[in-house]
Design a protein around this motif. Structure first.
Motif, PDB file in Angstrom:
ATOM      1  N   SER A   1       0.837  -1.188   0.000  1.00 43.90           N
ATOM      2  CA  SER A   1       0.000   0.000   0.000  1.00 43.90           C
ATOM      3  C   SER A   1       0.876   1.244   0.000  1.00 43.90           C
ATOM      4  O   SER A   1       2.072   1.167   0.266  1.00 43.90           O
ATOM      5  CB  SER A   1      -0.920   0.014   1.237  1.00 43.90           C
ATOM      6  N   PHE A   2       0.252   2.367  -0.297  1.00 50.81           N
ATOM      7  CA  PHE A   2       0.963   3.635  -0.189  1.00 50.81           C
ATOM      8  C   PHE A   2       0.355   4.440   0.941  1.00 50.81           C
ATOM      9  O   PHE A   2      -0.726   4.129   1.442  1.00 50.81           O
ATOM     10  CB  PHE A   2       0.939   4.416  -1.506  1.00 50.81           C
ATOM     11  N   LEU A   3       1.088   5.453   1.378  1.00 51.04           N
ATOM     12  CA  LEU A   3       0.605   6.367   2.401  1.00 51.04           C
ATOM     13  C   LEU A   3       0.486   7.756   1.806  1.00 51.04           C
ATOM     14  O   LEU A   3       1.304   8.144   0.964  1.00 51.04           O
ATOM     15  CB  LEU A   3       1.569   6.414   3.594  1.00 51.04           C
ATOM     16  N   LEU A   4      -0.492   8.491   2.252  1.00 48.34           N
ATOM     17  CA  LEU A   4      -0.628   9.878   1.816  1.00 48.34           C
ATOM     18  C   LEU A   4      -0.148  10.801   2.921  1.00 48.34           C
ATOM     19  O   LEU A   4      -0.884  11.644   3.435  1.00 48.34           O
ATOM     20  CB  LEU A   4      -2.076  10.171   1.423  1.00 48.34           C
ATOM     21  N   SER A   5       1.112  10.607   3.299  1.00 49.95           N
ATOM     22  CA  SER A   5       1.738  11.500   4.267  1.00 49.95           C
ATOM     23  C   SER A   5       1.847  12.888   3.638  1.00 49.95           C
ATOM     24  O   SER A   5       1.674  13.045   2.417  1.00 49.95           O
ATOM     25  CB  SER A   5       3.132  10.984   4.613  1.00 49.95           C
TER      26      SER A   5
END
Length: 229
Positions: free
Chosen positions: A167-171
């Motif tokens: 998954s990716f993170l939307l930091s």
């Protein structure tokens, strides 16, 4: 939309070269579907709980107290936790072994019910999370927010990341990198912009052969002072 090579080159320049960048992202490896399925559903409930208690709190303190959390919540057995009474929750709210936050403690019961429901629907919660396509991870975030307790915002995505789901993170830095790459005009929060972010990550995954987890880390490194964990 910028090619990922441009993003990679910018990240490498900021981090002291490609070799240095590769060292920074070397541990960003998701678990296989088989490995995710082997994990007990108790581990999924435990990780949800850890991320909930760490939200807005000092992560290190939660880590230090985690063995006591495991004891207080009986190893996070979903069936047992789903049957906690209000009196049980009140007792946990007075338990000095854990962080006494009533709403977060109550979320354990709610999420235990969520996990047991997933097991009834899919054979196990582990199978549900393992089989969910990473090509639509933003929809899984929506499921966590809708059906779970306190799993919206960053908490649900962090839960998936620490479980090993690709998954990716939307930091803040990843969001800034997406704006810089002209994927979106502003940090993605709405459904349309989340879909654009997902599409970009899917395209970069196809372009590079890298998992979403690693692509996310590289995007964070392409922006000054990355804050992604």
């Amino acid at each position: 939309m910028a090619s990922f090579q441009k993003i990679y080159d910018r990240a490498a320049k900021r981090k002291g070269g490609a070799a240095a960048l590769e060292k920074l992202v070397a541990d960003a490896k998701p678990k296989s579907k088989a490995a995710l399925k082997k994990l007990g559903d108790d581990r999924y409930l435990a990780e949800m709980t850890k991320r909930i208690f760490q939200a807005g709190f000092v992560w290190r303190v939660v880590e230090q107290k985690w063995p006591d959390f495991e004891a207080a919540f009986q190893g996070f057995h979903p069936g047992r936790m789903a049957l906690l009474s209000d009196e049980d929750l009140d007792a946990l709210g007075r338990d000095t072994r854990i962080i006494r936050h009533a709403a977060k403690i109550a979320a354990v019961r709610h999420n235990a019910i969520f996990v047991t429901d997933l097991a009834k629907e899919h054979g196990s919660a582990a199978a549900f999370f393992a089989d969910w396509p990473s090509e639509d991870i933003v929809s899984l975030w929506a499921v966590l927010k809708k059906r779970g307790a306190r799993l919206g915002g960053y908490t649900g995505p962090y839960f998936l990341r620490f479980m090993g789901k690709d998954s990716f993170l939307l930091s803040p830095d990843v969001s800034a990198a997406l704006v810089k790459a002209k994927v979106v005009d502003k940090p993605p929060t709405g459904k349309a912009d989340l879909a654009k972010a997902q599409a970009a990550f899917n395209a970069w995954k196809e372009e590079t052969g890298r998992p979403l987890t690693q692509l996310s880390r590289i995007l964070a490194c392409s922006i000054d002072a990355p804050r992604e964990r």
